[in-house]
Design a protein around this motif. Structure first.
Motif, PDB file in Angstrom:
ATOM      1  N   GLN A  90       0.993  -1.336  -0.019  1.00 29.37           N
ATOM      2  CA  GLN A  90      -0.006   0.001   0.216  1.00 29.37           C
ATOM      3  C   GLN A  90       0.886   1.245   0.080  1.00 29.37           C
ATOM      4  O   GLN A  90       1.747   1.226   0.781  1.00 29.37           O
ATOM      5  CB  GLN A  90      -0.831   0.193   1.337  1.00 29.37           C
TER       6      GLN A  90
ATOM      7  N   PHE B  69      -2.830   4.772   0.835  1.00 24.87           N
ATOM      8  CA  PHE B  69      -3.095   3.330   1.140  1.00 24.87           C
ATOM      9  C   PHE B  69      -3.663   2.532  -0.105  1.00 24.87           C
ATOM     10  O   PHE B  69      -4.611   1.381  -0.090  1.00 24.87           O
ATOM     11  CB  PHE B  69      -4.227   3.169   2.184  1.00 24.87           C
ATOM     12  N   ALA B  70      -3.463   3.321  -1.480  1.00 31.26           N
ATOM     13  CA  ALA B  70      -3.757   2.578  -2.786  1.00 31.26           C
ATOM     14  C   ALA B  70      -3.004   1.336  -2.813  1.00 31.26           C
ATOM     15  O   ALA B  70      -1.819   1.458  -2.418  1.00 31.26           O
ATOM     16  CB  ALA B  70      -3.710   3.648  -3.816  1.00 31.26           C
ATOM     17  N   LEU B  71      -3.492   0.480  -3.416  1.00 34.63           N
ATOM     18  CA  LEU B  71      -2.579  -1.013  -3.419  1.00 34.63           C
ATOM     19  C   LEU B  71      -1.906  -0.817  -4.751  1.00 34.63           C
ATOM     20  O   LEU B  71      -2.406  -0.474  -5.981  1.00 34.63           O
ATOM     21  CB  LEU B  71      -3.617  -2.338  -3.599  1.00 34.63           C
TER      22      LEU B  71
ATOM     23  N   ASN C  86      -8.336  -1.853  -6.876  1.00 35.68           N
ATOM     24  CA  ASN C  86      -8.646  -2.275  -5.431  1.00 35.68           C
ATOM     25  C   ASN C  86      -8.225  -3.763  -5.003  1.00 35.68           C
ATOM     26  O   ASN C  86      -7.561  -4.377  -6.050  1.00 35.68           O
ATOM     27  CB  ASN C  86      -9.972  -1.945  -4.901  1.00 35.68           C
ATOM     28  N   VAL C  87      -8.300  -4.062  -3.982  1.00 36.49           N
ATOM     29  CA  VAL C  87      -7.701  -5.323  -3.293  1.00 36.49           C
ATOM     30  C   VAL C  87      -8.471  -6.513  -4.047  1.00 36.49           C
ATOM     31  O   VAL C  87      -7.787  -7.513  -4.228  1.00 36.49           O
ATOM     32  CB  VAL C  87      -8.180  -5.441  -1.849  1.00 36.49           C
TER      33      VAL C  87
END
Length: 163
Positions: A11, A22-24, A41-42
């Motif tokens: 992240q 916190f972006a993946l 996203n996750v």
């Protein structure tokens, strides 16, 4: 795919243009470059954007650790109640006395760091990632970088490392 070729999922904390905190991201070495793929996203690992840093512009890929010491107030009341429950009135007094003051708790914070040259050697940029979810994978990636991609350091006659 060999284990060493497995991308690192982390992240973003800061430093990656256009990426929210916190972006993946998926980080991997590919075609003489370090690729950072910003994912949707996750659950949907759909690429949103891809960043490429040429290996000759990389300064370092490493993990930086910081130790923090927090002071926490001890609970006089809570310790007194626990002491009373276990040992009666004398336990309540001793438990309450043991709860005076503060206790220190050490915490270690680690951050995965990629430093590189921007437009020239005076323009140094750094991207920070959280290591919370995959600290071992981060160390493996740093080891992979050092063994296969890190440039050999030049040392001058005075023993100084030339950057």
């Amino acid at each position: 795919m060999k284990k060493k070729d497995k991308p690192l999922l982390l992240q973003v904390l800061e430093g990656l243009p256009g990426a929210a905190k916190f972006a993946l991201c998926e980080i991997k070495f590919e075609d003489e470059a370090l690729k950072i793929v910003l994912l949707k996203n996750v659950f949907q690992k759909t690429p949103v954007n891809t960043y490429s840093i040429s290996l000759n512009k990389l300064i370092t890929v490493d993990i930086v650790t910081e130790e923090n010491i927090k002071e926490k107030e001890k609970s006089v009341v809570g310790r007194g109640i626990a002491g009373a429950a276990l040992f009666g009135p004398v336990g309540a007094i001793l438990g309450g006395l043991s709860g005076t003051g503060t206790k220190k708790k050490k915490t270690k914070t680690s951050v995965f760091v990629i430093s590189y040259y921007g437009v020239n050697e005076n323009d140094i940029k750094t991207i920070y990632f959280s290591t919370n979810y995959s600290p071992i994978a981060c160390w493996d990636f740093v080891k992979l970088y050092r063994e296969n991609y890190a440039q050999q350091q030049e040392v001058n006659g005075n023993g100084e490392v030339i950057l």
